[in-house]
Design a protein around this motif. Structure first.
Motif, short mmCIF file in Angstrom:
data_model
loop_
_atom_site.label_atom_id
_atom_site.label_comp_id
_atom_site.label_asym_id
_atom_site.label_seq_id
_atom_site.Cartn_x
_atom_site.Cartn_y
_atom_site.Cartn_z
N GLN A 1 13.20 37.40 -23.23
CA GLN A 1 14.25 38.18 -22.58
C GLN A 1 13.67 39.45 -21.95
OE1 GLN A 1 18.01 38.07 -22.40
NE2 GLN A 1 17.32 35.95 -22.31
N LEU A 2 12.75 40.11 -22.67
CA LEU A 2 12.11 41.30 -22.12
C LEU A 2 11.37 40.96 -20.83
CD1 LEU A 2 11.03 44.25 -22.28
CD2 LEU A 2 9.15 43.35 -23.67
N VAL A 3 10.58 39.88 -20.88
CA VAL A 3 9.82 39.46 -19.70
C VAL A 3 10.77 39.17 -18.54
CG1 VAL A 3 8.33 37.66 -18.75
CG2 VAL A 3 7.86 38.60 -21.03
N SER A 4 11.84 38.43 -18.82
CA SER A 4 12.79 38.07 -17.77
C SER A 4 13.47 39.29 -17.17
CB SER A 4 13.85 37.12 -18.36
OG SER A 4 14.86 36.86 -17.41
N LYS A 5 13.86 40.24 -18.01
CA LYS A 5 14.55 41.43 -17.54
C LYS A 5 13.63 42.31 -16.70
CE LYS A 5 18.76 41.44 -19.54
NZ LYS A 5 20.04 41.84 -18.92
N VAL A 6 12.41 42.49 -17.17
CA VAL A 6 11.47 43.32 -16.40
C VAL A 6 11.14 42.65 -15.08
CG1 VAL A 6 9.16 44.33 -16.36
CG2 VAL A 6 10.51 44.41 -18.46
N LEU A 7 10.87 41.34 -15.12
CA LEU A 7 10.57 40.62 -13.88
C LEU A 7 11.75 40.69 -12.93
CD1 LEU A 7 8.52 38.87 -12.33
CD2 LEU A 7 9.61 36.86 -13.37
N GLY A 8 12.96 40.53 -13.46
CA GLY A 8 14.16 40.60 -12.62
C GLY A 8 14.31 41.96 -11.95
N SER A 9 13.99 43.02 -12.69
CA SER A 9 14.09 44.35 -12.09
C SER A 9 13.03 44.55 -11.01
CB SER A 9 13.95 45.43 -13.18
OG SER A 9 12.66 45.46 -13.74
N THR A 10 11.83 44.00 -11.21
CA THR A 10 10.81 44.11 -10.16
C THR A 10 11.24 43.35 -8.91
OG1 THR A 10 9.49 42.18 -10.87
CG2 THR A 10 8.95 44.32 -11.86
N GLU A 11 11.89 42.21 -9.10
CA GLU A 11 12.37 41.44 -7.95
C GLU A 11 13.39 42.25 -7.15
OE1 GLU A 11 11.93 37.00 -10.03
OE2 GLU A 11 13.89 38.00 -9.91
N ALA A 12 14.31 42.89 -7.87
CA ALA A 12 15.34 43.68 -7.18
C ALA A 12 14.73 44.87 -6.46
CB ALA A 12 16.39 44.14 -8.19
N VAL A 13 13.81 45.57 -7.13
CA VAL A 13 13.19 46.75 -6.54
C VAL A 13 12.37 46.40 -5.32
CG1 VAL A 13 11.39 48.51 -6.91
CG2 VAL A 13 13.20 48.17 -8.61
N TRP A 14 11.49 45.41 -5.44
CA TRP A 14 10.60 45.10 -4.32
C TRP A 14 11.33 44.39 -3.19
CZ3 TRP A 14 6.74 47.99 -3.79
CH2 TRP A 14 6.05 48.48 -4.90
N THR A 15 12.39 43.63 -3.50
CA THR A 15 13.21 43.04 -2.43
C THR A 15 13.84 44.14 -1.60
OG1 THR A 15 13.68 41.01 -3.68
CG2 THR A 15 15.25 41.63 -1.95
N ASN A 16 14.31 45.19 -2.27
CA ASN A 16 14.94 46.31 -1.58
C ASN A 16 13.92 47.08 -0.75
OD1 ASN A 16 17.17 48.18 -1.05
ND2 ASN A 16 16.03 49.61 -2.34
#
Length: 312
Positions: free
Chosen positions: A100-115
């Motif tokens: 869950q930690l890995v998924s959440k951190v990866l998900g936040s990087t996806e949102a940040v870098w997509t933006n």
């Protein structure tokens, strides 16, 4: 570190059930003339900081440094002494705490870098993050737990044996208690930083720069690559804090402690009692902390230009 508001990612490939086997031959790095990564692997002081040959990290290259030069091949191929037993990998959002930690951190990087990419009219291609135990296959050769986390540009995937998190806490003493979560997030964000470098064309250019250079000069280029990834991890933290307010007291200090714990100078001093700057491949403790802080305070990619920095 508060995870509740961070978006999860389905781009996690869970291979932790694969089981043993794999390549056991070592990289064949020359030992001598200062501490090399192979030496550190042999000594057991391997982690994300020095746990992967620099050419594997940025180009999936052959690990040949005989005579001070470098030889590169893509894709990288390693000899195998037996197959790795595999099951069909599960891609999605893991249900266990570490997953869950890995998924959440990866998900936040996806949102940040997509933006960030979107603001310049570009599309951010999301990487796959493979979590495994022991050993697994990658397009850069066999991934092993002793190598630490790494990014493989040949398949655009990040490889992470989650036992590294335990090593970070116990062997390297890079964090303590609840603050370890953000230290773990920093590790993931650093590897995502390499993916960002790859997408921007920085990794191929760095690989080209390294061709024909002596070992010390090639290592210097690698240090520039790694410190930039540290800075990009700071950029992620800046934007994530602004968007989700996910940091708690002590988190940033824990990340800085982690950066210090896995600096080249500290690991070399621990393993052999002295420091060989020409053998650095990731930067000193001070450099790693400073560049992470640079990204954290600025929140901009432009502040992370380690290749033109007056002070590395």
């Amino acid at each position: 570190m508060r995870l509740d508001d961070l978006p999860g990612s389905d781009n996690v490939e869970d291979r932790r059930g694969e089981g043993g086997g794999g390549w056991g031959g070592g990289y064949g790095m020359p030992v001598g003339g200062g501490l090399g990564i192979g030496t550190i692997i042999v000594l057991g002081l391997v982690g994300w900081a020095l746990g992967i040959d620099p050419r594997l990290l940025i180009g999936g290259a052959d690990v040949l440094t005989r005579g001070g030069g470098s030889s590169y091949q893509q894709p990288y191929e390693q000899p195998s002494q037996g197959p790795i037993r595999t099951t069909r990998p599960k891609t999605g959002m893991p249900s266990d705490q570490t997953g869950q930690l890995v998924s959440k951190v990866l998900g936040s990087t996806e949102a940040v870098w997509t933006n960030i990419f979107g603001k310049s009219g570009r599309t951010y291609p999301k990487p796959i993050l493979v979590i495994f135990s022991g050993a697994t296959r990658s397009a850069c050769g066999t991934a092993q737990s002793a190598m630490g986390p790494f990014y493989c540009p040949n398949d655009k995937k990040i490889y992470l044996d989650t036992s590294f998190f335990r090593d970070l806490e116990r062997r390297f003493r890079g964090c303590e208690g609840n603050a370890c979560q953000f230290s773990h997030a920093y590790v993931i964000a650093h590897e995502v930083g390499h993916h960002v470098q790859d997408v921007l064309g920085i990794l191929p250019k760095a690989q080209q720069m390294q061709r024909g250079l002596g070992r010390g000069e090639a290592n210097h280029v690698q240090v520039q690559v790694e410190l930039q990834a540290d800075c990009l991890a700071g950029v992620w933290a800046n934007h994530s804090q602004e968007r989700w307010k996910f940091l708690e007291p002590g988190d940033v200090q824990a990340a800085l402690k982690t950066a210090s714990a896995i600096g080249d100078d500290r690991l070399q001093r621990q393993s052999q009692g002295y420091v060989v700057p020409d053998a650095f491949t990731h930067g000193s403790s001070e450099q790693r902390m400073r560049w992470f802080n640079t990204g954290l305070k600025s929140g901009t990619i432009s502040a992370c230009n380690t290749f033109n920095a007056a002070q590395l």
